[in-house]
Motif scaffolding. Structure first.
Motif, short mmCIF file in Angstrom:
data_model
loop_
_atom_site.label_atom_id
_atom_site.label_comp_id
_atom_site.label_asym_id
_atom_site.label_seq_id
_atom_site.Cartn_x
_atom_site.Cartn_y
_atom_site.Cartn_z
N GLY A 29 32.33 61.92 -5.18
CA GLY A 29 31.80 61.76 -6.53
C GLY A 29 30.38 62.28 -6.65
N GLY A 30 29.81 62.12 -7.83
CA GLY A 30 28.43 62.48 -8.05
C GLY A 30 27.66 61.27 -8.52
N ILE A 31 26.62 61.50 -9.29
CA ILE A 31 25.81 60.41 -9.84
C ILE A 31 25.98 60.40 -11.36
N GLN A 32 26.38 59.25 -11.87
CA GLN A 32 26.46 59.07 -13.32
C GLN A 32 25.15 58.46 -13.78
N VAL A 33 24.46 59.17 -14.68
CA VAL A 33 23.14 58.77 -15.15
C VAL A 33 23.28 58.05 -16.48
N SER A 34 22.67 56.89 -16.60
CA SER A 34 22.73 56.16 -17.86
C SER A 34 21.41 55.47 -18.11
N ALA A 35 21.16 55.15 -19.38
CA ALA A 35 19.92 54.50 -19.78
C ALA A 35 20.12 53.00 -19.81
N ALA A 36 19.04 52.28 -19.53
CA ALA A 36 19.06 50.83 -19.68
C ALA A 36 19.39 50.49 -21.13
N GLY A 71 31.71 57.20 -7.61
CA GLY A 71 30.42 57.81 -7.29
C GLY A 71 29.29 56.83 -7.50
N PHE A 72 28.10 57.36 -7.53
CA PHE A 72 26.89 56.56 -7.67
C PHE A 72 26.51 56.43 -9.14
N ARG A 73 25.68 55.45 -9.43
CA ARG A 73 25.20 55.28 -10.80
C ARG A 73 23.69 55.10 -10.78
N LEU A 74 23.00 55.91 -11.56
CA LEU A 74 21.56 55.82 -11.70
C LEU A 74 21.23 55.29 -13.09
N ILE A 75 20.49 54.19 -13.14
CA ILE A 75 20.12 53.58 -14.41
C ILE A 75 18.61 53.74 -14.59
N VAL A 94 11.44 53.05 -14.79
CA VAL A 94 12.09 52.24 -13.76
C VAL A 94 13.48 52.81 -13.49
N TRP A 95 13.77 53.10 -12.21
CA TRP A 95 15.04 53.70 -11.82
C TRP A 95 15.73 52.81 -10.78
N ARG A 96 17.04 52.63 -10.95
CA ARG A 96 17.83 51.84 -10.01
C ARG A 96 19.10 52.61 -9.65
N ILE A 105 21.31 50.44 -3.88
CA ILE A 105 20.90 51.06 -2.62
C ILE A 105 19.50 51.62 -2.67
N GLY A 106 18.87 51.59 -3.83
CA GLY A 106 17.50 52.08 -3.93
C GLY A 106 16.95 51.87 -5.32
N ALA A 107 15.65 51.67 -5.40
CA ALA A 107 14.98 51.50 -6.69
C ALA A 107 13.52 51.89 -6.55
N PHE A 108 12.96 52.41 -7.62
CA PHE A 108 11.53 52.77 -7.63
C PHE A 108 11.08 52.89 -9.07
#
Length: 299
Positions: A29-36, A71-75, A94-96, A105-108
């Motif tokens: 999979g890839g990364i699905q990007v979404s907004a808070a 896949g992964f999810r980036l919020i 803020v990214w998670r 698995i990561g946040a910054f």
């Protein structure tokens, strides 16, 4: 001290590098990007689009398509801070990153202050710079590397953390002057350095200049690229030059005519290490340093 050579090239992205292991993420999979959820659409839409591009430039496949089954999810979210004096807002991005199983698995986060009140909705070029940095940091997380302050832990020179006053950049077309300073502020902070908002709290000054000259010709005979040279001078508060960094590369002329975005981040990222090397080497005695005139600051 002068560092010459090619600029870093995440801006030279010309399509997926299929040999890059980052393109083979877990379960294919890839990364699905979404907004808070609380993020307004006028900010969420442009920010998520910039995030997808920033990840692509870091060789990480991403999409805003919510139908991505695995896949992964980036919020991504933004927290806005204002001061009582009515000055420009400070935005904390803020990214998670969650794995395919939903576990984090990561946040910054990234913090940046605008130039004028209301900048976050009126001046969204900053999203390109934020996203370029976020893409690199997500790639580091996927590689299992530490990112941001965890890796930097505060840059020091002779046991003292330098505080840089970014005087400005001149000579750049498009929005390059402003974008380069913004990107450098982000890069210095990420590396654990400090950026001072006033001369009173600074230990060193950094100023940049840009020169654009004729480049390589295209099929019609007109030059399609330009030779971009970016120079950075680092001085003490007394105006004595401690060192200079020079970066140059051919870039498409359309890349510097308007919004610099990821290009500004690429240039600043390459300059950051050189600036700290200059600060470190400045501890050693040097001869023949020439004072560099510092522009007068407004009262």
């Amino acid at each position: 001290m002068t560092a010459c050579g090619e600029l870093p090239k995440p801006f030279a992205h010309s399509g997926p590098d299929l040999s890059n292991p980052l393109l083979r993420l877990a379960d294919g999979g890839g990364i699905q990007v979404s907004a808070a959820p609380e993020l307004p659409e006028e900010i969420a839409g442009p920010l998520m689009a910039a995030a997808v591009k920033g990840l692509a430039d870091a060789n990480v496949p991403a999409t805003v398509n919510s139908d991505l089954a695995r896949g992964f999810r980036l919020i991504g979210g933004v927290r806005i801070e204002t001061d009582d004096a009515g000055g420009p807002e400070t935005a904390r991005f803020v990214w998670r990153l969650n794995g395919p199983d939903g576990a984090e698995i990561g946040a910054f986060d990234q913090t940046i202050t605008g130039d004028t009140p209301g900048w976050l909705t009126e001046d969204q070029q900053i999203f390109d710079i934020i996203a370029a940095d976020a893409g690199q940091r997500i790639a580091e997380i996927l590689r299992g590397q530490k990112t941001g302050a965890d890796a930097a832990a505060g840059k020091t020179v002779a046991g003292v953390q330098p505080s840089l006053y970014l005087v400005g950049v001149d000579g750049a077309p498009g929005d390059g002057n402003r974008s380069l300073i913004r990107a450098l502020r982000l890069v210095v902070g990420r590396a654990g350095g400090k950026v001072s908002d006033t001369l009173d709290t600074a230990t060193h000054l950094v100023m940049g200049s840009v020169e654009v000259s004729g480049g390589m010709g295209g099929p019609g005979g007109e030059a399609e690229s330009r030779l971009l040279t970016v120079s950075w001078a680092v001085t003490g508060l007394d105006g004595v030059e401690l060192g200079k960094i020079s970066q140059s590369n051919q870039v498409p002329k359309k890349m510097i005519a308007g919004r610099w975005g990821g290009l500004a981040y690429a240039v600043a990222k390459g300059a950051g290490d050189g600036i700290f090397e200059i600060l470190e080497s400045s501890r050693k005695p040097a001869r023949g340093r020439k004072p560099l005139r510092v522009p007068a600051q407004p009262n």
